[in-house]
Design a protein around this motif. Structure first.
Motif, mmCIF file in Angstrom:
data_model
loop_
_atom_site.group_PDB
_atom_site.id
_atom_site.type_symbol
_atom_site.label_atom_id
_atom_site.label_comp_id
_atom_site.label_asym_id
_atom_site.label_seq_id
_atom_site.Cartn_x
_atom_site.Cartn_y
_atom_site.Cartn_z
ATOM 1 N N ILE A 66 0.836 -1.203 0.000
ATOM 2 C CA ILE A 66 0.000 0.000 0.000
ATOM 3 C C ILE A 66 0.868 1.248 0.000
ATOM 4 O O ILE A 66 1.821 1.351 0.771
ATOM 5 C CB ILE A 66 -0.930 0.010 1.226
ATOM 6 N N SER A 67 0.529 2.172 -0.890
ATOM 7 C CA SER A 67 1.140 3.493 -0.905
ATOM 8 C C SER A 67 0.098 4.480 -0.413
ATOM 9 O O SER A 67 -1.000 4.546 -0.970
ATOM 10 C CB SER A 67 1.587 3.866 -2.317
ATOM 11 N N ASN A 68 0.421 5.200 0.628
ATOM 12 C CA ASN A 68 -0.509 6.181 1.173
ATOM 13 C C ASN A 68 -0.257 7.547 0.553
ATOM 14 O O ASN A 68 0.865 8.053 0.568
ATOM 15 C CB ASN A 68 -0.361 6.277 2.688
ATOM 16 N N TYR A 69 -1.312 8.148 0.029
ATOM 17 C CA TYR A 69 -1.200 9.457 -0.578
ATOM 18 C C TYR A 69 -1.739 10.567 0.334
ATOM 19 O O TYR A 69 -1.390 11.726 0.154
ATOM 20 C CB TYR A 69 -1.982 9.506 -1.900
ATOM 21 N N ALA A 70 -2.606 10.219 1.258
ATOM 22 C CA ALA A 70 -3.249 11.230 2.094
ATOM 23 C C ALA A 70 -3.145 10.835 3.560
ATOM 24 O O ALA A 70 -3.645 9.788 3.960
ATOM 25 C CB ALA A 70 -4.719 11.389 1.700
ATOM 26 N N ASP A 71 -2.523 11.692 4.365
ATOM 27 C CA ASP A 71 -2.402 11.405 5.798
ATOM 28 C C ASP A 71 -3.768 11.335 6.484
ATOM 29 O O ASP A 71 -3.922 10.647 7.495
ATOM 30 C CB ASP A 71 -1.548 12.482 6.467
ATOM 31 N N SER A 72 -4.740 12.029 5.941
ATOM 32 C CA SER A 72 -6.043 12.127 6.599
ATOM 33 C C SER A 72 -6.772 10.794 6.688
ATOM 34 O O SER A 72 -7.693 10.649 7.494
ATOM 35 C CB SER A 72 -6.915 13.146 5.857
ATOM 36 N N VAL A 73 -6.402 9.817 5.862
ATOM 37 C CA VAL A 73 -7.113 8.536 5.886
ATOM 38 C C VAL A 73 -6.275 7.403 6.459
ATOM 39 O O VAL A 73 -6.761 6.278 6.590
ATOM 40 C CB VAL A 73 -7.634 8.155 4.479
ATOM 41 N N LYS A 74 -5.035 7.685 6.812
ATOM 42 C CA LYS A 74 -4.173 6.649 7.396
ATOM 43 C C LYS A 74 -4.789 6.118 8.680
ATOM 44 O O LYS A 74 -5.244 6.872 9.533
ATOM 45 C CB LYS A 74 -2.798 7.216 7.702
ATOM 46 N N GLY A 75 -4.798 4.798 8.794
ATOM 47 C CA GLY A 75 -5.356 4.162 9.978
ATOM 48 C C GLY A 75 -6.873 4.034 9.966
ATOM 49 O O GLY A 75 -7.445 3.372 10.825
ATOM 50 N N ARG A 76 -7.531 4.670 9.004
ATOM 51 C CA ARG A 76 -8.999 4.579 8.922
ATOM 52 C C ARG A 76 -9.460 3.861 7.651
ATOM 53 O O ARG A 76 -10.483 3.181 7.660
ATOM 54 C CB ARG A 76 -9.620 5.976 8.947
ATOM 55 N N PHE A 77 -8.740 4.022 6.555
ATOM 56 C CA PHE A 77 -9.119 3.433 5.265
ATOM 57 C C PHE A 77 -8.131 2.320 4.923
ATOM 58 O O PHE A 77 -6.908 2.497 5.076
ATOM 59 C CB PHE A 77 -9.081 4.485 4.161
ATOM 60 N N ALA A 78 -8.656 1.217 4.425
ATOM 61 C CA ALA A 78 -7.799 0.092 4.063
ATOM 62 C C ALA A 78 -8.298 -0.564 2.784
ATOM 63 O O ALA A 78 -9.477 -0.935 2.702
ATOM 64 C CB ALA A 78 -7.761 -0.937 5.189
ATOM 65 N N PRO A 79 -7.433 -0.744 1.802
ATOM 66 C CA PRO A 79 -7.831 -1.423 0.572
ATOM 67 C C PRO A 79 -7.623 -2.928 0.692
ATOM 68 O O PRO A 79 -6.834 -3.404 1.520
ATOM 69 C CB PRO A 79 -6.881 -0.833 -0.465
ATOM 70 N N SER A 80 -8.319 -3.658 -0.152
ATOM 71 C CA SER A 80 -8.121 -5.096 -0.248
ATOM 72 C C SER A 80 -8.523 -5.538 -1.648
ATOM 73 O O SER A 80 -9.155 -4.786 -2.386
ATOM 74 C CB SER A 80 -8.924 -5.854 0.816
ATOM 75 N N ARG A 81 -8.136 -6.766 -1.988
ATOM 76 C CA ARG A 81 -8.447 -7.307 -3.307
ATOM 77 C C ARG A 81 -9.131 -8.659 -3.182
ATOM 78 O O ARG A 81 -8.835 -9.430 -2.276
ATOM 79 C CB ARG A 81 -7.150 -7.546 -4.105
#
Length: 126
Positions: A57-72
């Motif tokens: 995962i590459s995080n682009y926005a600090d505002s969603v770190k720890g709250r948003f998580a992708p999966s496949r």
């Protein structure tokens, strides 16, 4: 025809959760990094994060770190975005995008990803 379709948006109360889906047709998502973006009312589109083919995962926005998580789910040819503790500042249209490159682009280059969905609206209100 190559297509991405987002779904799962809707109205949620502050502190609530939603899971967005990004389903692909015409190509296999398992070979492509997939990014998630958000456009808030009156603002420019913002890159949130990207998941590469290996699950990195590459995080682009600090505002969603720890709250948003992708999966496949490669069997369903779908990528998900789990969003927790949603707040009014998370309101916007959420887009997924897939890239032809081998890894997630940098935040600056993420807006040039090759394939885009049309978005799904997320509203956060009590």
């Amino acid at each position: 025809q190559l297509q991405l379709v987002e779904s799962g948006g809707g109205l949620v109360q502050p502190g609530g959760s939603l899971t967005l889906s990004c389903a692909a047709s015409g190509f296999s998502l398992k070979w492509h990094p997939v990014g998630w973006f958000r456009q808030a009312p009156g603002k420019e589109r913002e890159g949130l994060l990207c998941m590469n083919t290996a699950g990195g995962i590459s995080n682009y926005a600090d505002s969603v770190k720890g709250r948003f998580a992708p999966s496949r789910d490669n069997a369903l040819n779908t990528v998900y975005l789990q969003m927790n503790n949603l707040q009014p500042e998370d309101i916007g249209v959420y887009y997924c995008a897939a890239d032809s490159g081998g890894d997630c682009p940098t935040a600056e280059n993420a807006y040039a990803m090759d394939y885009w969905g049309k978005g799904t609206l997320v509203n956060v209100s009590s």
